[in-house]
Design a protein around this motif. Structure first.
Motif, PDB file in Angstrom:
ATOM      1  N   ASP A   1       0.715  -1.105   0.017  1.00  0.00           N
ATOM      2  CA  ASP A   1      -0.102   0.085   0.056  1.00  0.00           C
ATOM      3  C   ASP A   1       0.772   1.083   0.147  1.00  0.00           C
ATOM      4  N   ALA A   2       0.642   1.994  -1.188  1.00  0.00           N
ATOM      5  CA  ALA A   2       1.365   3.194  -0.744  1.00  0.00           C
ATOM      6  C   ALA A   2       0.690   4.406   0.210  1.00  0.00           C
ATOM      7  N   HIS A   3      -0.618   4.196   0.435  1.00  0.00           N
ATOM      8  CA  HIS A   3      -0.968   5.022   1.398  1.00  0.00           C
ATOM      9  C   HIS A   3      -1.030   4.577   2.843  1.00  0.00           C
ATOM     10  N   LYS A   4      -0.109   3.468   3.006  1.00  0.00           N
ATOM     11  CA  LYS A   4       0.385   3.354   4.503  1.00  0.00           C
ATOM     12  C   LYS A   4       1.804   3.775   4.702  1.00  0.00           C
ATOM     13  N   TRP A   5       2.683   2.967   4.601  1.00  0.00           N
ATOM     14  CA  TRP A   5       4.111   3.553   5.162  1.00  0.00           C
ATOM     15  C   TRP A   5       4.848   4.607   4.081  1.00  0.00           C
ATOM     16  N   PHE A   6       4.235   4.570   2.860  1.00  0.00           N
ATOM     17  CA  PHE A   6       4.813   5.741   1.967  1.00  0.00           C
ATOM     18  C   PHE A   6       4.267   7.097   2.360  1.00  0.00           C
ATOM     19  N   ASN A   7       3.481   6.972   3.555  1.00  0.00           N
ATOM     20  CA  ASN A   7       3.009   8.417   3.933  1.00  0.00           C
ATOM     21  C   ASN A   7       2.100   9.333   2.904  1.00  0.00           C
ATOM     22  N   LEU A   8       1.389   8.412   2.027  1.00  0.00           N
ATOM     23  CA  LEU A   8       0.603   9.203   1.060  1.00  0.00           C
ATOM     24  C   LEU A   8      -0.953   9.224   1.342  1.00  0.00           C
ATOM     25  N   THR A   9      -1.844   9.726   0.626  1.00  0.00           N
ATOM     26  CA  THR A   9      -3.157   9.987   0.995  1.00  0.00           C
ATOM     27  C   THR A   9      -3.710   8.587   0.462  1.00  0.00           C
ATOM     28  N   MET A  10      -4.967   8.365   0.658  1.00  0.00           N
ATOM     29  CA  MET A  10      -5.800   7.249   0.562  1.00  0.00           C
ATOM     30  C   MET A  10      -6.253   7.621  -0.927  1.00  0.00           C
ATOM     31  N   GLY A  11      -6.940   6.706  -1.918  1.00  0.00           N
ATOM     32  CA  GLY A  11      -6.465   5.157  -1.621  1.00  0.00           C
ATOM     33  C   GLY A  11      -5.505   4.850  -2.646  1.00  0.00           C
ATOM     34  N   ALA A  12      -4.282   4.391  -2.222  1.00  0.00           N
ATOM     35  CA  ALA A  12      -3.278   4.232  -3.447  1.00  0.00           C
ATOM     36  C   ALA A  12      -2.598   2.605  -2.936  1.00  0.00           C
ATOM     37  N   GLY A  13      -2.981   1.734  -3.438  1.00  0.00           N
ATOM     38  CA  GLY A  13      -2.461   0.473  -3.071  1.00  0.00           C
ATOM     39  C   GLY A  13      -1.327   0.073  -4.459  1.00  0.00           C
ATOM     40  N   MET A  14      -0.700  -1.138  -4.369  1.00  0.00           N
ATOM     41  CA  MET A  14       0.147  -1.727  -5.606  1.00  0.00           C
ATOM     42  C   MET A  14       0.015  -3.031  -5.569  1.00  0.00           C
ATOM     43  N   PHE A  15      -0.132  -3.577  -6.897  1.00  0.00           N
ATOM     44  CA  PHE A  15      -0.369  -5.007  -6.987  1.00  0.00           C
ATOM     45  C   PHE A  15       1.020  -5.298  -8.121  1.00  0.00           C
TER      46      PHE A  15
END
Ligand SMILES: *Cc1c(COP(=O)(O)O)cnc(C)c1O
Length: 463
Positions: A292-306
């Protein structure tokens, strides 16, 4: 021409003020509000006639400042919800301004190539092979995990793409630890596999997936005529911050020919840190990965990566024919033909801008700093006679107190007093049938004095 009246310049000035002042000075962490109160307030919005735009702005500002848990606050020690970098807020605004349609590459070449460039950089950090890679941004970790199950199914059972699960004579089984994220419960329901297809693997004393137990379960299912096909290892268990033994799971998956998925929604960002990278050893062997980019990369929701190393299976899982869409080019990846979403916003811009602006070194430092704050809280707890019940290099601390174990205090009582004071937020989880506290540092703006302040408050509330 249809013209809308609004004082846009003043509003934009107010927006800028709010971004900066909220960023510097968020209000109390925990709100005191009921649904009834908010609903009464909302009755003023009957949408019958236009309202002054500045007044609307002010009302929204009031509700958002006063009636939410402020997850961007440095003393929100909660779930994996960080304070966003200012860059992320700016990137979100830019994405909204240009509003590119990501679904078709030909509609948004620049935006699509910015995302591809960013994702391939992250894939390289994870150690995945770039030549056979498929990768995309998602709404979050749940969608990325869902994508993983769909691609694993397409890879292991191509016949189901035509005939559905009816094509199978053996029941497909997925394995995940008892502490894995509950998105998998939804996913097995949504994919038609059913909850009984999700085998819950116990954890060992260190709260990591017990690989011997996994091996026994896989053999049992094989002997009973079922078809094990996928194992989920978690890097950064939501409740405990622990990391499953990824390398051992990878070995087992190779031995039994199983798809190996790593759910690194929160802890995936640790691949940036040379000191933390070894704790994720094995992730580079994964067939698919969620971050998830919106977790520990300190970005806004929602941003996951697959990410998956099997682009062909990925294409099989998502490819469709749609005559009304622009023709696709051979040499590029077309999102609507290779991902779960169709029309989609420009999710990746904020990660691109954050990486470009900070550089990978600073991202590593930002994460390592939060780990040190976690270590500091562990030290403080031990000094003050509290009991820590989990072990992880990451800043998630599960703890309790002798007074709770002896029954003279309770986790719920302490938490309700903590929330009533509103100055900090931690949560609770049940581990090995014991309710304990869960504290997580996931905000780069948190300081040692925020930790001290939480410690004082907990000492006071436990008495
Ligand atoms: C947060 C989380 C998820 C779910 O991700 P969302 O972004 O909330 O959809 C999945 N797995 C783990 C381990 C998580 O921490």
């Amino acid at each position: 021409m249809f013209t809308l009246s609004s004082s846009s310049t003043t509003l934009l000035d107010r927006l800028t003020d709010e971004i900066l002042s909220f960023y510097e000075n968020p209000p109390a962490v925990v709100p005191q509000v009921t649904a009834e109160q908010i609903r009464t307030h909302l009755k003023a919005f009957d949408f019958g006639r236009p309202m002054d735009a500045e007044q609307v702005f002010e009302k929204v500002q009031y509700m958002m400042r006063n009636w939410n848990v402020q997850i961007t606050h440095p003393r929100y020690f909660g779930l994996y919800n960080p304070a966003p970098l200012l860059t992320a807020v700016i990137a979100e605004s830019l994405a909204a301004v240009y509003n590119p349609q990501m679904a078709a590459w030909s509609h948004a070449p620049a935006a699509n190539e910015i995302e591809r460039h960013t994702l391939r950089f992250i894939a390289g950090k994870i150690g995945l092979p770039l030549d056979t890679l498929a990768c995309n941004f998602t709404s979050g970790g749940s969608e990325a995990n869902h994508s993983a199950v769909l691609v694993a199914l397409a890879h292991c059972f191509p016949a189901i793409l035509e005939d559905g699960l009816w094509a199978l004579t053996q029941r497909p089984i997925i394995y995940a630890s008892e502490l894995a994220h509950n998105s998998f419960d939804k996913i097995v329901k949504h994919t038609g596999l059913g909850l009984d297809a999700l085998r819950i693997v116990p954890v060992d004393d260190s709260l990591q997936m017990d690989v011997n137990a996994l091996r026994i379960l896989v053999k049992q299912d094989q002997n009973a005529g079922r078809k094990p096909f996928m194992v989920v290892g978690t890097a950064g268990i939501t409740a405990t911050g622990t990391i499953d033994p990824l390398a051992a799971i990878a070995d087992l998956c190779r031995q039994f020919d199983l798809w190996f998925h790593v759910d690194a929604a929160w802890a995936g960002a640790a691949v940036f840190s040379d000191t933390l990278l070894p704790t994720l050893a094995g992730i580079e062997q994964a067939d698919s990965v969620t971050v998830d980019a919106h977790k520990w990369f300190n970005l806004t929701m929602g941003a996951g990566m697959f990410f998956t190393r099997y682009a062909i299976s990925n294409a099989r899982a998502f490819n469709v024919r749609a005559d009304y869409m622009p023709p696709s080019e051979e040499e590029v990846t077309v999102p609507y033909l290779s991902t779960m979403q169709w029309s989609r916003r420009f999710i990746g811009l904020k990660l691109f801008m954050a990486l470009a602006e900070l550089g990978e070194e600073q991202i590593a430092r930002m994460i390592e700093y939060q780990c040190r704050l976690g270590d500091y809280f562990r030290e403080r707890l031990e000094q003050e006679g509290w009991i820590i019940v989990n072990t992880t290099p990451l800043p998630v601390i599960n703890f309790t107190h002798p007074r709770i174990r002896s029954g003279t205090a309770s986790v719920d009582e302490v938490l309700s007093k903590l929330y009533a004071e509103g100055d900090a937020w931690i949560s609770s989880v049940t581990l090995r049938s014991e309710k304990v506290f869960r504290m997580c540092v996931t905000n780069f703006k948190t300081t040692h004095s925020d930790i001290d302040s939480l410690m004082h408050q907990l000492n006071r509330l436990i008495e």
